[in-house]
Write an enzyme that holds these catalytic residues in place. Structure first.
Site, PDB file in Angstrom:
ATOM      1  CD  GLU A  25      29.092  14.877   9.844  1.00 60.52           C
ATOM      2  OE1 GLU A  25      29.730  13.826  10.035  1.00 60.52           O
ATOM      3  OE2 GLU A  25      28.990  15.430   8.743  1.00 60.52           O
ATOM      4  CE  LYS A 159      33.862  18.550   1.249  1.00 58.07           C
ATOM      5  NZ  LYS A 159      34.326  17.875   2.431  1.00 58.07           N
TER       6      LYS A 159
HETATM    7  N1  PSU Z   1      31.172  14.757   2.922  1.00 65.47           N
HETATM    8  C1  PSU Z   1      32.050  15.693   3.259  1.00 65.47           C
HETATM    9  N2  PSU Z   1      32.774  15.585   4.425  1.00 65.47           N
HETATM   10  C2  PSU Z   1      32.595  14.526   5.261  1.00 65.47           C
HETATM   11  C3  PSU Z   1      31.612  13.564   4.896  1.00 65.47           C
HETATM   12  C4  PSU Z   1      30.936  13.705   3.726  1.00 65.47           C
HETATM   13  O1  PSU Z   1      32.193  16.651   2.531  1.00 65.47           O
HETATM   14  O2  PSU Z   1      33.261  14.430   6.305  1.00 65.47           O
HETATM   15  C5  PSU Z   1      31.320  12.446   5.829  1.00 65.47           C
HETATM   16  C6  PSU Z   1      29.895  12.631   6.409  1.00 65.47           C
HETATM   17  O3  PSU Z   1      29.892  12.189   7.753  1.00 65.47           O
HETATM   18  C7  PSU Z   1      29.067  11.706   5.533  1.00 65.47           C
HETATM   19  C8  PSU Z   1      30.043  10.585   5.274  1.00 65.47           C
HETATM   20  O4  PSU Z   1      27.899  11.254   6.168  1.00 65.47           O
HETATM   21  O5  PSU Z   1      31.302  11.228   5.093  1.00 65.47           O
HETATM   22  C9  PSU Z   1      29.658   9.776   4.060  1.00 65.47           C
HETATM   23  O6  PSU Z   1      30.543   8.698   3.934  1.00 65.47           O
HETATM   24  P1  PSU Z   1      30.242   7.534   2.873  1.00 65.47           P
HETATM   25  O7  PSU Z   1      30.446   8.154   1.536  1.00 65.47           O
HETATM   26  O8  PSU Z   1      31.264   6.464   3.190  1.00 65.47           O
HETATM   27  O9  PSU Z   1      28.832   7.090   3.139  1.00 65.47           O
END
Ligand code: PSU
Ligand code: MN
Length: 303
Positions: A25, A159
């Site tokens: 990603e 996390k």
């Molecule tokens: N979790 C992490 N680091 C990240 C992300 C998630 O530990 O960088 C990023 C990933 O790309 C994930 C996105 O798909 O954040 C999810 O964001 P949201 O909670 O806004 O859907």
């Protein structure tokens, strides 16, 4: 394959000839990691994969084009541009029409990988159910996407900025198979063990490949989610993490941070509050996941 996705020649050839390919990603290097570490991590993963005989397929939106197999110059561009947005699936058509550049989340990356015929994808941590979600409804679009896109996705769990228990409940509701790599302790990204258990462990990449093949034989639409814990000796000190999380959530609430800004805000807060120690853990986690993803891609390409 959708002609709306630009697939690099390197990735197209590898997919067509059944060689191992691993999707990666871009939100991790546009919004997850600080400069200059973001670019180093993105490029070193690609180099390591090529040297191990696996074709990297880094995915993102470059100037309005959804790309599977970004070039080094495009990765550099996305890593250093303040105007780059964060795109989940719903943002893709808007970014394309407006000619924006975007880091793609797990959801958007999984979508593009599948369009290009790539079967395995490694990330750091997944999006999931945020704390307080019963009131805010803030659940990452990653979960719905994983329920609908049949890949193998390797992550180190979610996390503890999120509600891990609720995230595991939603994974069950959404019919997403979850298997631990050599463990039934569900990992907590910075921590080898989140304290939550899952039902099944897989012994090796070959077994994970067999699970994906059984999923395909059944015609099930969901991703097989592989939870790969960071080794205990590389994890963040749990006491440090607990203390920082309390502060980070208070700062987000005080600043009124909501929506897609929450995850980057909390990650940045934790990195600054731990003097970069969390960043080193983040990089270890990612390298481990890229290595396991490469093995699974190899196991799947052999059958
Ligand atoms: N979790 C992490 N680091 C990240 C992300 C998630 O530990 O960088 C990023 C990933 O790309 C994930 C996105 O798909 O954040 C999810 O964001 P949201 O909670 O806004 O859907
Ligand atoms: Mn969210």
């Amino acid at each position: 394959m959708s002609s709306a996705v630009r697939v690099s020649a390197e990735v197209r050839d590898a997919v067509a000839s059944g060689r191992p390919v691993l999707a990666l990603e871009s939100t991790i290097f546009t919004h997850g990691l600080p400069r200059p570490r973001n670019l180093e991590v993105a490029l070193e993963s690609e180099e390591w994969l090529r040297a191990s005989g696996v074709t990297p397929a880094t995915i993102g939106v470059f100037s309005g084009e959804l790309v599977v197999g970004l070039s080094t110059a495009e990765i550099e561009g996305l890593s250093n541009d303040d105007a780059v947005v964060k795109a989940s699936i719903r943002d893709l058509p808007i970014a394309m029409a407006k000619g924006l550049s975007a880091g793609t989340t797990v959801a958007a990356t999984a979508f593009a990988a599948h369009e290009a015929g790539v079967r395995v994808f490694s990330t750091g941590g997944l999006g999931g159910v945020h704390r307080g979600a019963p009131e805010t409804f803030d659940e990452s679009a990653d979960l719905g996407a994983l329920a609908a896109i049949p890949l193998v996705v390797v992550s180190a769990g979610v996390k503890s900025i999120l509600d891990i228990g609720l995230t595991l409940e939603r994974l069950e509701t959404l019919n997403i198979p979850v298997v631990g790599y050599r463990t039934t302790d569900y990992p907590g990204f910075y921590l080898a063990d989140s304290g939550f258990d899952i039902d099944y462990a897989a012994d090796d990449a070959a077994e994970i490949a067999r699970i994906a093949i059984a999923r395909d034989a059944l015609g099930l639409p969901s991703t097989v989610l592989v939870a790969n814990p960071v080794p205990v000796e590389q994890q963040l000190d749990p006491a440090v993490l607990d203390a920082v999380l309390v502060e980070a959530h208070a700062a987000a609430a005080a600043g009124g941070v909501i929506g897609h800004d929450i995850t980057p805000f909390l990650l940045d807060y934790i990195q600054r509050a731990t003097d970069g120690v969390s960043l080193d853990v983040n990089v270890h986690v990612y390298r481990n996941n890229v290595a396991l993803g490469a093995e699974i891609a190899r196991a799947l390409s052999a059958r």
